[in-house]
Design an enzyme around this catalytic site. Structure first.
Site, PDB file in Angstrom:
ATOM      1  N   CYS A 168      -9.899  -5.665   0.994  1.00 45.26           N
ATOM      2  CA  CYS A 168     -11.043  -4.765   1.164  1.00 45.26           C
ATOM      3  C   CYS A 168     -12.035  -4.946   0.008  1.00 45.26           C
ATOM      4  O   CYS A 168     -11.736  -5.580  -1.003  1.00 45.26           O
ATOM      5  CB  CYS A 168     -10.588  -3.316   1.274  1.00 45.26           C
ATOM      6  SG  CYS A 168     -10.109  -2.557  -0.290  1.00 45.26           S
ATOM      7  N   GLU A 180      -3.211  -4.174  -3.269  1.00 41.60           N
ATOM      8  CA  GLU A 180      -3.720  -4.897  -4.436  1.00 41.60           C
ATOM      9  C   GLU A 180      -3.612  -4.060  -5.700  1.00 41.60           C
ATOM     10  O   GLU A 180      -3.486  -4.612  -6.807  1.00 41.60           O
ATOM     11  CB  GLU A 180      -5.178  -5.309  -4.196  1.00 41.60           C
ATOM     12  CG  GLU A 180      -5.368  -6.356  -3.113  1.00 41.60           C
ATOM     13  CD  GLU A 180      -5.496  -5.769  -1.704  1.00 41.60           C
ATOM     14  OE1 GLU A 180      -5.054  -4.616  -1.480  1.00 41.60           O
ATOM     15  OE2 GLU A 180      -6.031  -6.469  -0.830  1.00 41.60           O
ATOM     16  N   CYS A 197     -10.930  -3.863  -3.448  1.00 44.43           N
ATOM     17  CA  CYS A 197      -9.869  -4.714  -3.997  1.00 44.43           C
ATOM     18  C   CYS A 197     -10.395  -6.087  -4.392  1.00 44.43           C
ATOM     19  O   CYS A 197      -9.827  -6.739  -5.264  1.00 44.43           O
ATOM     20  CB  CYS A 197      -8.709  -4.802  -3.017  1.00 44.43           C
ATOM     21  SG  CYS A 197      -7.846  -3.216  -2.933  1.00 44.43           S
ATOM     22  N   ASN A 211       0.821  -1.201   0.000  1.00 45.17           N
ATOM     23  CA  ASN A 211       0.000   0.000   0.000  1.00 45.17           C
ATOM     24  C   ASN A 211       0.861   1.260   0.000  1.00 45.17           C
ATOM     25  O   ASN A 211       1.951   1.299   0.589  1.00 45.17           O
ATOM     26  CB  ASN A 211      -1.025   0.008   1.140  1.00 45.17           C
ATOM     27  CG  ASN A 211      -0.476  -0.306   2.504  1.00 45.17           C
ATOM     28  OD1 ASN A 211       0.592  -0.883   2.642  1.00 45.17           O
ATOM     29  ND2 ASN A 211      -1.202   0.085   3.536  1.00 45.17           N
TER      30      ASN A 211
HETATM   31  N1  THU Z   1      -5.245  -1.752   2.714  1.00 43.98           N
HETATM   32  C1  THU Z   1      -4.728  -2.442   1.655  1.00 43.98           C
HETATM   33  O1  THU Z   1      -3.647  -2.104   1.158  1.00 43.98           O
HETATM   34  N2  THU Z   1      -5.421  -3.491   1.175  1.00 43.98           N
HETATM   35  C2  THU Z   1      -6.577  -3.986   1.704  1.00 43.98           C
HETATM   36  O2  THU Z   1      -7.185  -4.875   1.132  1.00 43.98           O
HETATM   37  C3  THU Z   1      -7.040  -3.443   2.994  1.00 43.98           C
HETATM   38  C4  THU Z   1      -6.514  -2.089   3.324  1.00 43.98           C
HETATM   39  C5  THU Z   1      -4.534  -0.584   3.223  1.00 43.98           C
HETATM   40  C6  THU Z   1      -5.098   0.740   2.804  1.00 43.98           C
HETATM   41  C7  THU Z   1      -4.551   1.659   3.883  1.00 43.98           C
HETATM   42  O3  THU Z   1      -3.279   2.102   3.465  1.00 43.98           O
HETATM   43  C8  THU Z   1      -4.401   0.771   5.096  1.00 43.98           C
HETATM   44  O4  THU Z   1      -4.511  -0.563   4.626  1.00 43.98           O
HETATM   45  C9  THU Z   1      -5.440   1.012   6.172  1.00 43.98           C
HETATM   46  O5  THU Z   1      -6.722   0.930   5.652  1.00 43.98           O
END
Ligand code: THU
Length: 174
Positions: free
Chosen positions: A111, A80, A114, A67
């Protein structure tokens, strides 16, 4: 782990084109290791919640992403997003198996947004490692997904055609 589909424990990736049918060849530990590695590169000054994602492609490649946050919180890129960019910029292909982890290296749920991203590039048979049900197909992670069939069924053939009369095609969801 008994919940895994890699009973053979082999490290080899599926042969090209074998897709998700070759579950026994999926090296889940290699995917977790890659996800944990890329998680350490996450840019997370706002949430302090690093995520790493890794996936096996049907040609045997492993793609990954972390992320990348932004002062405009809403434009944060989930792990993702980076993974899908890695997939497409590296030659494309179909995702076969996917996992993502948090700062502890523990499996987390992708999430909602994603799940849609993953569906586009892996479809219903993509195997997803989950914390709640082990390794399950994408069709169970995102039931009733919106897909290209919806666009095909509901897109107006002619901008002047009333929507209600141009909507009779079947979709997987009826
Ligand atoms: N996050 C992801 O990278 N992927 C997911 O499927 C869940 C959430 C990240 C986004 C943000 O930078 C952090 O987790 C907190 O939400």
């Amino acid at each position: 782990m008994t919940s895994e589909h890699d009973a053979a424990g082999g490290g080899s990736a599926p042969t090209p084109g074998s897709g998700a049918g070759e579950r026994s060849a999926i090296d889940w530990e290699a995917l977790r290791t890659r996800a944990r590695e890329v998680m350490t590169r996450a840019y997370v000054p706002y949430s302090r919640y690093p995520v790493g994602a890794a996936a096996l492609v049907d040609d045997g490649r492993i793609v990954a992403g972390c992320n990348v946050e932004n002062a405009g919180y809403g434009v944060t890129l989930c792990a993702e997003c980076g993974l899908v960019s890695d997939l497409v910029s590296g030659g494309g292909g179909r995702l076969v198996a996917f996992t993502c982890v948090d700062s502890r290296g523990q499996t987390i749920a992708p999430c909602g947004r994603c799940r849609q991203l993953l569906w586009e590039h892996g479809g219903p048979e993509l195997l997803v490692e989950t914390a709640w049900a082990g390794i399950i197909p994408m069709s169970e992670v995102l039931p009733g997904a919106f897909g290209p069939w919806d666009l095909e069924a509901g897109t107006l053939a002619d901008p002047s055609t009333p929507a209600a009369t141009d909507n009779e095609k079947e979709t997987p969801h009826g």
